[in-house]
Motif scaffolding. Structure first.
Motif, PDB file in Angstrom:
ATOM      1  N   GLN A  97       0.701  -1.272   0.068  1.00  0.00           N
ATOM      2  CA  GLN A  97      -0.051  -0.028   0.024  1.00  0.00           C
ATOM      3  C   GLN A  97       0.871   1.257   0.041  1.00  0.00           C
ATOM      4  OE1 GLN A  97      -2.606  -0.537   3.318  1.00  0.00           O
ATOM      5  NE2 GLN A  97      -4.029  -1.825   2.295  1.00  0.00           N
ATOM      6  N   ASN A  98       1.827   1.431   0.794  1.00  0.00           N
ATOM      7  CA  ASN A  98       2.949   2.468   0.546  1.00  0.00           C
ATOM      8  C   ASN A  98       3.460   2.408  -0.488  1.00  0.00           C
ATOM      9  OD1 ASN A  98       2.259   2.909   3.500  1.00  0.00           O
ATOM     10  ND2 ASN A  98       4.083   1.978   4.179  1.00  0.00           N
ATOM     11  N   GLN A  99       3.803   1.482  -1.346  1.00  0.00           N
ATOM     12  CA  GLN A  99       4.401   1.554  -2.553  1.00  0.00           C
ATOM     13  C   GLN A  99       3.363   2.243  -3.646  1.00  0.00           C
ATOM     14  OE1 GLN A  99       5.695  -2.420  -3.150  1.00  0.00           O
ATOM     15  NE2 GLN A  99       8.072  -2.058  -2.341  1.00  0.00           N
ATOM     16  N   MET A 100       2.219   1.769  -3.330  1.00  0.00           N
ATOM     17  CA  MET A 100       1.084   2.073  -4.573  1.00  0.00           C
ATOM     18  C   MET A 100       0.941   3.536  -4.200  1.00  0.00           C
ATOM     19  SD  MET A 100      -1.021   1.512  -6.695  1.00  0.00           S
ATOM     20  CE  MET A 100      -1.113  -0.181  -6.744  1.00  0.00           C
ATOM     21  N   ASP A 101       0.858   4.191  -2.999  1.00  0.00           N
ATOM     22  CA  ASP A 101       0.684   5.609  -2.726  1.00  0.00           C
ATOM     23  C   ASP A 101       2.050   6.332  -3.367  1.00  0.00           C
ATOM     24  OD1 ASP A 101      -1.292   4.946  -1.077  1.00  0.00           O
ATOM     25  OD2 ASP A 101      -0.505   5.103   0.890  1.00  0.00           O
ATOM     26  N   VAL A 102       3.077   5.829  -3.433  1.00  0.00           N
ATOM     27  CA  VAL A 102       4.143   6.697  -3.804  1.00  0.00           C
ATOM     28  C   VAL A 102       4.036   6.641  -5.415  1.00  0.00           C
ATOM     29  CG1 VAL A 102       6.572   6.396  -4.434  1.00  0.00           C
ATOM     30  CG2 VAL A 102       5.639   6.187  -1.981  1.00  0.00           C
TER      31      VAL A 102
ATOM     32  N   LEU B 298      -4.671   2.696 -11.684  1.00  0.00           N
ATOM     33  CA  LEU B 298      -3.934   2.479 -10.482  1.00  0.00           C
ATOM     34  C   LEU B 298      -4.884   2.019  -9.367  1.00  0.00           C
ATOM     35  CD1 LEU B 298      -1.280   5.261 -10.375  1.00  0.00           C
ATOM     36  CD2 LEU B 298      -0.903   2.666 -10.685  1.00  0.00           C
ATOM     37  N   ASP B 299      -5.940   2.458  -9.522  1.00  0.00           N
ATOM     38  CA  ASP B 299      -7.100   2.338  -8.248  1.00  0.00           C
ATOM     39  C   ASP B 299      -7.524   0.777  -8.521  1.00  0.00           C
ATOM     40  OD1 ASP B 299      -7.005   4.645  -7.069  1.00  0.00           O
ATOM     41  OD2 ASP B 299      -8.803   5.681  -7.950  1.00  0.00           O
ATOM     42  N   GLN B 300      -7.906   0.384  -9.838  1.00  0.00           N
ATOM     43  CA  GLN B 300      -8.307  -0.801 -10.182  1.00  0.00           C
ATOM     44  C   GLN B 300      -7.210  -1.689  -9.827  1.00  0.00           C
ATOM     45  OE1 GLN B 300      -9.014  -0.442 -14.482  1.00  0.00           O
ATOM     46  NE2 GLN B 300     -11.107   0.080 -13.989  1.00  0.00           N
ATOM     47  N   ALA B 301      -5.920  -1.549 -10.034  1.00  0.00           N
ATOM     48  CA  ALA B 301      -4.795  -2.528  -9.751  1.00  0.00           C
ATOM     49  C   ALA B 301      -4.887  -2.445  -8.015  1.00  0.00           C
ATOM     50  CB  ALA B 301      -3.641  -1.882 -10.241  1.00  0.00           C
ATOM     51  N   ASP B 302      -5.015  -1.430  -7.585  1.00  0.00           N
ATOM     52  CA  ASP B 302      -4.894  -1.559  -5.940  1.00  0.00           C
ATOM     53  C   ASP B 302      -6.069  -2.435  -5.612  1.00  0.00           C
ATOM     54  OD1 ASP B 302      -3.972  -0.955  -3.434  1.00  0.00           O
ATOM     55  OD2 ASP B 302      -5.450   1.066  -3.311  1.00  0.00           O
ATOM     56  N   GLN B 303      -7.223  -2.181  -6.079  1.00  0.00           N
ATOM     57  CA  GLN B 303      -8.321  -3.053  -5.480  1.00  0.00           C
ATOM     58  C   GLN B 303      -8.089  -4.410  -5.892  1.00  0.00           C
ATOM     59  OE1 GLN B 303     -10.881  -2.111  -3.904  1.00  0.00           O
ATOM     60  NE2 GLN B 303     -11.826  -4.204  -3.981  1.00  0.00           N
ATOM     61  N   SER B 304      -7.607  -4.928  -7.016  1.00  0.00           N
ATOM     62  CA  SER B 304      -7.299  -6.094  -7.222  1.00  0.00           C
ATOM     63  C   SER B 304      -6.272  -6.853  -6.198  1.00  0.00           C
ATOM     64  CB  SER B 304      -6.909  -6.543  -8.824  1.00  0.00           C
ATOM     65  OG  SER B 304      -7.589  -6.003  -9.617  1.00  0.00           O
ATOM     66  N   GLN B 305      -5.060  -5.918  -5.824  1.00  0.00           N
ATOM     67  CA  GLN B 305      -4.397  -6.547  -5.012  1.00  0.00           C
ATOM     68  C   GLN B 305      -4.934  -6.593  -3.316  1.00  0.00           C
ATOM     69  OE1 GLN B 305      -1.076  -7.412  -5.393  1.00  0.00           O
ATOM     70  NE2 GLN B 305      -1.178  -7.275  -7.504  1.00  0.00           N
ATOM     71  N   ARG B 306      -5.663  -5.722  -3.359  1.00  0.00           N
ATOM     72  CA  ARG B 306      -6.263  -5.833  -1.877  1.00  0.00           C
ATOM     73  C   ARG B 306      -7.180  -7.139  -1.732  1.00  0.00           C
ATOM     74  NH1 ARG B 306      -9.600  -0.962  -1.509  1.00  0.00           N
ATOM     75  NH2 ARG B 306      -8.383   0.052  -3.027  1.00  0.00           N
ATOM     76  N   GLU B 307      -7.968  -7.457  -2.803  1.00  0.00           N
ATOM     77  CA  GLU B 307      -8.963  -8.622  -3.065  1.00  0.00           C
ATOM     78  C   GLU B 307      -7.871 -10.006  -2.846  1.00  0.00           C
ATOM     79  OE1 GLU B 307     -11.249  -8.384  -6.461  1.00  0.00           O
ATOM     80  OE2 GLU B 307     -12.412  -6.588  -5.519  1.00  0.00           O
ATOM     81  N   LEU B 308      -6.546  -9.894  -3.617  1.00  0.00           N
ATOM     82  CA  LEU B 308      -5.900 -11.007  -3.499  1.00  0.00           C
ATOM     83  C   LEU B 308      -5.172 -11.131  -2.153  1.00  0.00           C
ATOM     84  CD1 LEU B 308      -4.512 -13.152  -5.413  1.00  0.00           C
ATOM     85  CD2 LEU B 308      -2.645 -11.479  -5.686  1.00  0.00           C
ATOM     86  N   TYR B 309      -5.175 -10.092  -1.475  1.00  0.00           N
ATOM     87  CA  TYR B 309      -4.443 -10.205  -0.269  1.00  0.00           C
ATOM     88  C   TYR B 309      -5.449 -10.791   0.659  1.00  0.00           C
ATOM     89  CZ  TYR B 309      -3.929  -8.576   4.644  1.00  0.00           C
ATOM     90  OH  TYR B 309      -3.775  -8.384   5.945  1.00  0.00           O
ATOM     91  N   ARG B 310      -6.826 -10.314   0.633  1.00  0.00           N
ATOM     92  CA  ARG B 310      -8.005 -10.888   1.452  1.00  0.00           C
ATOM     93  C   ARG B 310      -8.219 -12.523   1.184  1.00  0.00           C
ATOM     94  NH1 ARG B 310     -10.315  -5.611   1.235  1.00  0.00           N
ATOM     95  NH2 ARG B 310     -11.454  -6.132  -0.738  1.00  0.00           N
ATOM     96  N   ALA B 311      -8.160 -12.800  -0.172  1.00  0.00           N
ATOM     97  CA  ALA B 311      -8.512 -14.282  -0.482  1.00  0.00           C
ATOM     98  C   ALA B 311      -7.016 -15.009  -0.110  1.00  0.00           C
ATOM     99  CB  ALA B 311      -8.479 -14.305  -2.229  1.00  0.00           C
TER     100      ALA B 311
END
Length: 139
Positions: free
Chosen positions: A75-80, A95-108
């Motif tokens: 998340q810090n890297q995404m903010d940068v 970038l928002d879509q990529a971030d959302q995908s990464q968050r869903e992957l993390y939760r999974a």
């Protein structure tokens, strides 16, 4: 009247008094009792299995914490990475879509880790009315 007849007449009320509750109980209709559900038997694991379970709990907890730290770094890297594209709405959406995908992957990943742990340490349930499963070996 003979002695036997008089004795029988004296005992007759006592017999009625003693037999009355039994006869009255037979006339009452009792509702049928519902069948009790079969008991579930949970087997306690032996001491070495409990030790292995504790070790697995610590491993899962450590892995969950490691995943959480990795997610915070991501998340810090995404903010940068977003800063140079703040003025470009197309890039910001991507970038928002990529971030959302990464968050869903993390939760999974986290949920998969918990599910695997739960299925590995769940105590075996034995149903008394069912026997052990038949062996499928060809032997």
């Amino acid at each position: 009247m003979s002695f036997k007849t008089r004795a029988l007449l004296r005992l007759l009320p006592t017999v009625f008094v003693l037999a009355l509750p039994a006869v009255a109980g037979a006339w009452q209709v009792q509702p049928p009792r519902p069948a009790a559900p079969p008991p579930v038997i949970v087997l306690q694991p032996p001491a070495n299995a409990r030790f292995q379970q504790v070790v697995r709990e610590h491993e899962v907890r450590d892995r969950l914490q490691k995943n959480q730290l990795e997610e915070q770094l991501r998340q810090n890297q995404m903010d940068v990475a977003r800063r140079p594209y703040a003025a470009n709405p197309v890039q910001a959406v991507r970038l928002d879509q990529a971030d959302q995908s990464q968050r869903e992957l993390y939760r999974a990943r986290q949920q998969d880790l918990l599910d695997r742990y739960q299925s590995a340490v769940a105590p075996p349930v034995v149903h008394p009315d069912k026997g052990p499963a038949p062996s499928r070996s060809g032997g």
